[in-house]
Design a protein around this motif. Sequence first.
Motif, PDB file in Angstrom:
ATOM      1  N   SER A 180      28.061 -47.381  23.554  1.00 55.17           N
ATOM      2  CA  SER A 180      29.468 -47.769  23.338  1.00 55.17           C
ATOM      3  C   SER A 180      29.649 -49.277  23.440  1.00 55.17           C
ATOM      4  O   SER A 180      30.708 -49.749  23.875  1.00 55.17           O
ATOM      5  N   ASP A 181      28.617 -50.029  23.052  1.00 54.98           N
ATOM      6  CA  ASP A 181      28.613 -51.487  23.111  1.00 54.98           C
ATOM      7  C   ASP A 181      28.701 -52.010  24.539  1.00 54.98           C
ATOM      8  O   ASP A 181      29.014 -53.181  24.766  1.00 54.98           O
ATOM      9  N   ASP A 182      28.400 -51.165  25.535  1.00 55.28           N
ATOM     10  CA  ASP A 182      28.417 -51.628  26.932  1.00 55.28           C
ATOM     11  C   ASP A 182      27.389 -52.723  27.169  1.00 55.28           C
ATOM     12  O   ASP A 182      27.615 -53.641  27.965  1.00 55.28           O
ATOM     13  N   GLN A 183      26.239 -52.630  26.504  1.00 56.83           N
ATOM     14  CA  GLN A 183      25.176 -53.602  26.735  1.00 56.83           C
ATOM     15  C   GLN A 183      25.333 -54.867  25.891  1.00 56.83           C
ATOM     16  O   GLN A 183      24.554 -55.800  26.034  1.00 56.83           O
ATOM     17  N   LYS A 184      26.284 -54.865  24.960  1.00 56.89           N
ATOM     18  CA  LYS A 184      26.657 -56.044  24.168  1.00 56.89           C
ATOM     19  C   LYS A 184      25.617 -56.456  23.133  1.00 56.89           C
ATOM     20  O   LYS A 184      25.882 -57.336  22.311  1.00 56.89           O
ATOM     21  N   MET A 185      24.421 -55.884  23.177  1.00 53.68           N
ATOM     22  CA  MET A 185      23.386 -56.230  22.213  1.00 53.68           C
ATOM     23  C   MET A 185      22.430 -55.053  22.080  1.00 53.68           C
ATOM     24  O   MET A 185      22.412 -54.168  22.941  1.00 53.68           O
ATOM     25  N   ASP A 186      21.665 -55.008  20.982  1.00 58.11           N
ATOM     26  CA  ASP A 186      20.620 -53.990  20.878  1.00 58.11           C
ATOM     27  C   ASP A 186      19.297 -54.562  20.375  1.00 58.11           C
ATOM     28  O   ASP A 186      18.370 -53.813  20.100  1.00 58.11           O
ATOM     29  N   ARG A 187      19.208 -55.895  20.277  1.00 60.20           N
ATOM     30  CA  ARG A 187      17.942 -56.546  19.911  1.00 60.20           C
ATOM     31  C   ARG A 187      17.824 -57.860  20.668  1.00 60.20           C
ATOM     32  O   ARG A 187      18.814 -58.538  20.930  1.00 60.20           O
ATOM     33  N   MET A 188      16.578 -58.222  20.979  1.00 59.84           N
ATOM     34  CA  MET A 188      16.308 -59.461  21.700  1.00 59.84           C
ATOM     35  C   MET A 188      14.963 -60.028  21.270  1.00 59.84           C
ATOM     36  O   MET A 188      13.999 -59.279  21.082  1.00 59.84           O
TER      37      MET A 188
END
Length: 316
Positions: A180-188
Amino acid sequence: MQSLIDRVSIYGFFRAKYDHDDNEPVGSGTNNRHFYMDLQGKMKVSDEWIARFELEARKGYTVNQSWRDGNAGSDDQDGTVQRIWVEGRPGGGVGIALGTKWWGLGFQAVPFGHAADGVQLDYNITDQWNTKAFWLRPRQGDLVTMPNGQETQISGLNVTGQLAQGLETSLTFATNENHSDDQKMDRMGAVELKMQATSDIVLRGAFVLTNADDYNTSQEYRIDYKEVNLKDVGSYSVYGRYFDFERYGDYSHDDEWGSLPADTRGGIIGAKYVLYTNVVWETFYSYQERNRSGELDGMDRKADRNLFRTQIDFHF
């Protein structure tokens, strides 16, 4: 009996630490004035496998210890064995690490530096190049950068090796679940360099980029002059560090006991000195600009923080 003793090794250090820090929320107040012990053990299973553990104990000597809420478990370094894992290289080929441990990615743990459940496979491509594939599930929800971090899983690849004589690099790419976009990102992604500039000077640099919408980069640059040798009384090291950790600029870098929070830019000047055999004293001063994004409630935008820390470690 002697053979059993030879299969087990115990080591670690005791630390006495004093911080002079600004009050919360800008600083940590007196939370990091404490006595601390890190105890680690290795148990030889066979020529291919080693079982390991780590125990942390932290005892604050001030009244204000807001990190302890009265219901906390092993995350509060209360003497519980927090980390248990195995390491092996069966057949001499692919290395394996499996279990709960502290994982640090890269030279300075800027892409990620926290305790997690996980598995890692590594392989030496050549004598100078190594590649690692990892899967991690953080055990701490209150990560420095990634909100609700324990709700996600991280998987990725790291390649480390020598570019030229005295020059090394570490490259990391990872993906994560973004609930739910809690982590603000999905790639690093992260690029790091380490250079032995002279016999006494080491330079390090790290740059991390995530795909968060805003405040999505982290960087740290460090210079070290000399290295301490715990067996050499009087040996010393001095260092300087510059960092700019944007609010969502990495998965969750090692915050080093609250001295490197997210959403912060600043510098550190420090020194280490070996007082006695296996006894090292370290002290540093750090000036920081906190809340650079303006998103933290109860704190002024670009609030000034001044931190002075001194500590003595007794290694055994």
